[in-house]
Design an enzyme around this catalytic site. Structure first.
Site, PDB file in Angstrom:
ATOM      1  N   ASP A 202       0.838  -1.202   0.000  1.00  0.00           N
ATOM      2  CA  ASP A 202       0.000   0.000   0.000  1.00  0.00           C
ATOM      3  C   ASP A 202       0.877   1.258   0.000  1.00  0.00           C
ATOM      4  O   ASP A 202       1.864   1.328   0.739  1.00  0.00           O
ATOM      5  CB  ASP A 202      -0.847  -0.047   1.287  1.00  0.00           C
ATOM      6  N   GLU A 268       1.700  -0.590  -4.993  1.00  0.00           N
ATOM      7  CA  GLU A 268       0.680   0.412  -5.316  1.00  0.00           C
ATOM      8  C   GLU A 268       1.422   1.747  -5.305  1.00  0.00           C
ATOM      9  O   GLU A 268       1.631   2.349  -4.262  1.00  0.00           O
ATOM     10  CB  GLU A 268      -0.448   0.436  -4.278  1.00  0.00           C
TER      11      GLU A 268
HETATM   12  C1  NOJ Z   1      -4.639   2.795  -0.716  1.00  0.00           C
HETATM   13  C2  NOJ Z   1      -5.735   1.824  -0.416  1.00  0.00           C
HETATM   14  O1  NOJ Z   1      -6.047   1.120  -1.597  1.00  0.00           O
HETATM   15  C3  NOJ Z   1      -6.892   2.632   0.110  1.00  0.00           C
HETATM   16  O2  NOJ Z   1      -8.074   1.857   0.209  1.00  0.00           O
HETATM   17  C4  NOJ Z   1      -6.510   3.228   1.436  1.00  0.00           C
HETATM   18  O3  NOJ Z   1      -7.542   4.083   1.886  1.00  0.00           O
HETATM   19  C5  NOJ Z   1      -5.209   4.034   1.322  1.00  0.00           C
HETATM   20  N1  NOJ Z   1      -4.207   3.395   0.522  1.00  0.00           N
HETATM   21  C6  NOJ Z   1      -4.616   4.265   2.672  1.00  0.00           C
HETATM   22  O4  NOJ Z   1      -4.113   3.063   3.189  1.00  0.00           O
END
Ligand code: NOJ
Length: 521
Positions: A202, A268
């Site tokens: 993440d 990500e």
């Molecule tokens: C990306 C995640 O996909 C999302 O759902 C989340 O709110 C944020 N990062 C913070 O962790």
């Protein structure tokens, strides 16, 4: 499966709250997922990615983690996680889990200790606490907004401020701190020891920051949402893509690759341009990085071509293969992005079919195989912290309809209603209703995934064909793939139609439709 397994895998993203609810409390759980794994094996995917299931107060639905080595009681137990892994592996499915290193929950013991220990303490140093600016320190240390749109700093009772790039209940960690570094190595090992095949990391572009003001164009406002800021001309990004993040991933790569099997990391990482992902895809960092270009595109041959061409160009030549994604738990479902009703569904199927023919890995989001639309929920059900202004992510997180004529559509046992309400109209979209129904979206996905396994792999090269405006066509190996984003039928290229997202005419492809053709050349 090809080697390495992840290179051209189709991974199905599971949002645990909303997939299947074994204990009937209205929230999905790990036992529910395990009970439905045969559905996913039968669908024809190679892997699953689980959004977070760790103990969490759920302010950001699990992305606010208070213990990265356990399971939240709402989702089950550690034994349930182990049972899920075992069953998935027996069915030949790989398992990727979410790792959230940018922040913890405000309920994490480290943050509780940091608040108690006070300014200047070693406990505070695990997070990004700073004194404020101005005469009494009552102005935040920088001008940043969080991705969710609020101020990125929150002041605590002793006057210091802490940084949170997302919700205020998600304090950002200090990645210059040796204990933070060691903790995440240990968390990786904890799950690798239990057999997970990979981690979706993440906010991989955000772990290290340059804590200074963000420069904004005159009259503009600070903005930190990478999906928006570069578009609106806020292109100073001291909070993202700091060069020092790469050292962290080189370290993790060593940990992950010291395990047997082809374990992997996927980032990500929201970068300015697809080419910037290359840094994350160096041989000693991530195996994959999400490519969000297509997910951000509207129904348009020009936008689709841009997404595809820029991605392929950015990664070519390099060892890295692309990834593709049209929907996930943070975005409007692609079916709804492309319009309304039957036309939008036809378009969504067409885009999916084209995506599945491209070289690299594809990520599907639960429910897209049923053609679920994004749900416009009443205000009392808009629970997402990012929902300010009434347009949150809840609409793509509505629990799946499995069977039956009325909610909860087999999501859980009995009549108990799920945490978000399902529309009555979904009776026709349940897994049971679509199974075996010729032309259903579910059967279309099954056929497309089977055809991909057979015909769409191995070849990294894509050759675009000369076709009318609003049409895209390319060759990959023996496959010719064509999509018609225009308003009139277009001639089908030569070859035998292998699969079509709608009904092909004799020699023409109708609007809002895609097809794969096979030729011998
Ligand atoms: C990306 C995640 O996909 C999302 O759902 C989340 O709110 C944020 N990062 C913070 O962790």
């Amino acid at each position: 499966m090809n080697s390495p397994w992840w290179r051209e895998a189709v991974t199905y993203q599971i949002y645990p709250r909303s997939f299947a609810d074994a204990d009937g409390d209205g929230t999905g759980d790990l036992a529910g997922i395990t009970s439905r794994l045969d559905y996913l094996a039968d669908l024809g995917v190679d892997a699953i990615w689980l959004s977070p299931f760790y103990p969490s107060p759920q302010y950001d639905y699990g992305y606010d983690v208070s213990d990265a080595r356990d399971v939240d009681p709402v989702f089950g137990t550690l034994e349930d996680a182990e049972a899920l892994l075992k069953e998935a592996h027996e069915l030949g499915l790989k398992v990727i889990i979410d790792l959230i290193p940018n922040h913890t929950s405000s309920s994490h013991p480290w943050f509780i200790d940091a608040l108690a220990a006070g300014p200047g303490s070693p406990e505070r140093d695990r997070y990004l606490f700073r004194d404020g600016r101005g005469p009494n320190g009552d102005e935040p240390p920088t001008n940043w907004r969080s991705v969710f749109g609020q101020p990125a700093w929150t002041r605590v009772s002793d006057g210091q401020w802490y940084l949170h790039m997302f919700d205020r209940e998600e304090p950002d960690l200090n990645w210059r701190h040796p204990e933070v570094i060691e903790e995440f190595r240990s968390v990786l090992r904890w799950w690798l020891d239990r057999g997970v095949d990979g981690f979706r990391v993440d906010v991989a572009h955000g772990l290290v920051k340059a804590l200074r003001d963000q420069r904004v164009p005159e009259g503009g406002e600070p903005n930190s949402d990478p999906a928006v800021m570069y578009e609106i001309g806020v292109d100073d990004d001291p909070m993202w893509d700091h060069p020092d993040v790469h050292e962290i991933y080189r370290d993790w790569h060593k940990v992950v690759s010291s395990y047997p099997g082809e374990r992997m990391l996927i980032a990500e990482a929201w970068t300015r341009a697809p080419g910037d992902l290359r840094g994350y895809l160096r041989a000693d960092e991530f195996e994959q990085a999400f490519n969000f270009r297509w997910l951000q595109s509207h129904w348009s041959a020009r936008e689709f071509t841009d997404a595809i061409v820029s991605t392929l160009e950015a990664l070519n030549p390099s060892r890295a293969w692309p990834t593709w994604v049209l929907s996930n738990h943070d975005a409007m479902r692609h079916r709804t992005r492309y319009g309304d009703g039957a036309q939008a569904l036809a378009r969504a199927r067409a885009a999916t079919l084209m995506m599945l023919a491209l070289p690299g890995a594809a990520y599907l989001y639960q429910g897209e195989e049923l053609g679920l639309p994004h749900v416009q929920l009443p205000p009392e059900h808009q629970l997402d912290p990012w929902a300010e202004g009434g347009n949150g992510r809840d609409g793509c997180r509505v629990p799946l309809p499995w069977s039956g004529e009325a909610p909860p559509f087999g999501f859980g046992p009995g009549d108990g209603q799920p945490w978000l309400p399902q529309p009555y109209q979904w009776a026709d979209l349940t897994v049971a209703a679509q199974t075996g129904r010729p032309g259903s979206t579910l059967e279309f996905y099954r056929s497309a995934l089977a055809a991909r396994r057979r015909y769409a792999h191995g070849d990294k090269e894509v050759k675009f064909l000369d076709v009318p405006k609003d049409v895209i066509a390319f060759r990959r190996g023996r496959l010719t793939v064509v999509i018609n984003c225009g308003a009139t039928p277009t001639p089908l290229p030569r070859g035998d139609v292998l699969i079509c997202s709608g009904e092909p005419l004799a020699s023409e492809l109708p609007p809002d439709t895609a097809a794969w053709l096979l030729s011998d050349e």
